[in-house]
Design a protein around this motif. Structure first.
Motif, PDB file in Angstrom:
ATOM      1  N   GLU A  97       0.840  -1.201   0.000  1.00 51.39           N
ATOM      2  CA  GLU A  97       0.000   0.000   0.000  1.00 51.39           C
ATOM      3  C   GLU A  97       0.876   1.252   0.000  1.00 51.39           C
ATOM      4  O   GLU A  97       0.602   2.219  -0.712  1.00 51.39           O
ATOM      5  N   VAL A  98       1.949   1.214   0.765  1.00 54.07           N
ATOM      6  CA  VAL A  98       2.910   2.325   0.785  1.00 54.07           C
ATOM      7  C   VAL A  98       3.559   2.473  -0.589  1.00 54.07           C
ATOM      8  O   VAL A  98       3.754   3.587  -1.081  1.00 54.07           O
ATOM      9  N   MET A  99       3.859   1.358  -1.233  1.00 60.83           N
ATOM     10  CA  MET A  99       4.451   1.352  -2.568  1.00 60.83           C
ATOM     11  C   MET A  99       3.552   2.111  -3.555  1.00 60.83           C
ATOM     12  O   MET A  99       4.031   2.879  -4.393  1.00 60.83           O
ATOM     13  N   ALA A 100       2.239   1.920  -3.451  1.00 62.65           N
ATOM     14  CA  ALA A 100       1.299   2.612  -4.341  1.00 62.65           C
ATOM     15  C   ALA A 100       1.331   4.116  -4.084  1.00 62.65           C
ATOM     16  O   ALA A 100       1.294   4.908  -5.030  1.00 62.65           O
ATOM     17  N   LYS A 101       1.407   4.509  -2.837  1.00 63.57           N
ATOM     18  CA  LYS A 101       1.459   5.938  -2.506  1.00 63.57           C
ATOM     19  C   LYS A 101       2.731   6.581  -3.044  1.00 63.57           C
ATOM     20  O   LYS A 101       2.696   7.690  -3.581  1.00 63.57           O
ATOM     21  N   ILE A 102       3.847   5.878  -2.933  1.00 60.49           N
ATOM     22  CA  ILE A 102       5.114   6.403  -3.455  1.00 60.49           C
ATOM     23  C   ILE A 102       5.068   6.492  -4.972  1.00 60.49           C
ATOM     24  O   ILE A 102       5.566   7.454  -5.559  1.00 60.49           O
ATOM     25  N   ALA A 103       4.459   5.518  -5.622  1.00 55.47           N
ATOM     26  CA  ALA A 103       4.359   5.527  -7.091  1.00 55.47           C
ATOM     27  C   ALA A 103       3.656   6.784  -7.585  1.00 55.47           C
ATOM     28  O   ALA A 103       3.987   7.309  -8.653  1.00 55.47           O
ATOM     29  N   ASN A 104       2.714   7.294  -6.802  1.00 62.61           N
ATOM     30  CA  ASN A 104       1.994   8.509  -7.195  1.00 62.61           C
ATOM     31  C   ASN A 104       2.907   9.724  -7.317  1.00 62.61           C
ATOM     32  O   ASN A 104       2.576  10.673  -8.012  1.00 62.61           O
ATOM     33  N   TRP A 105       4.039   9.707  -6.655  1.00 60.47           N
ATOM     34  CA  TRP A 105       4.987  10.820  -6.750  1.00 60.47           C
ATOM     35  C   TRP A 105       5.686  10.856  -8.100  1.00 60.47           C
ATOM     36  O   TRP A 105       6.215  11.889  -8.503  1.00 60.47           O
ATOM     37  N   PHE A 106       5.727   9.716  -8.806  1.00 59.79           N
ATOM     38  CA  PHE A 106       6.559   9.605  -9.999  1.00 59.79           C
ATOM     39  C   PHE A 106       5.792   9.418 -11.301  1.00 59.79           C
ATOM     40  O   PHE A 106       6.400   9.292 -12.355  1.00 59.79           O
TER      41      PHE A 106
END
Length: 126
Positions: A97-106
């Protein structure tokens, strides 16, 4: 019978400028996996003016990334950030879930985590 410790299944459909990429990852995501994924994606979007790539990442059996694979992921996201529409990450681990949130930055699109695969697919094709 031995247990599979690593595997990567890649599916790709292209309809005009819309592309659906599905990835099923078992075990640890590696640099070699990105050497397979990247040319497939780049070949699919080659020559398109405004590709829209929606991605389903089935990470239910993903256990982690090699450091070099994490770097490959960042480079791919930065290079093609405007090409991604939606990225659905399906799994059952809080770090996903954290991985998905970080992906939104890029990416210019949206990444979202799901613990139900059907919900992920519904969201992708909504």
């Amino acid at each position: 019978m031995s247990k599979i410790t690593h595997g990567l299944n890649i599916g790709l459909e292209r309809h005009g400028e819309d592309i659906f990429l599905s990835l099923k990852i078992i075990g640890t995501l590696t640099h070699q996996d990105y050497q397979r994924i990247t040319p497939i994606l780049e070949s699919a979007i080659c020559g398109l003016d405004h590709p829209k790539v929606n991605v389903l990442i089935d990470a239910d059996e993903l256990t982690g990334w090699e450091l070099r694979a994490a770097w490959d992921d960042l480079k791919l996201g930065l290079k093609h950030n405007n090409d991604f529409g939606k990225i659905a990450i399906y799994g059952h681990k809080s770090w996903q879930e954290v991985m998905a949130k970080i992906a939104n930055w890029f990416i210019s699109g949206e990444a979202k985590y799901f613990d139900d695969k059907n919900s992920a697919l519904t969201w992708l094709f909504d």
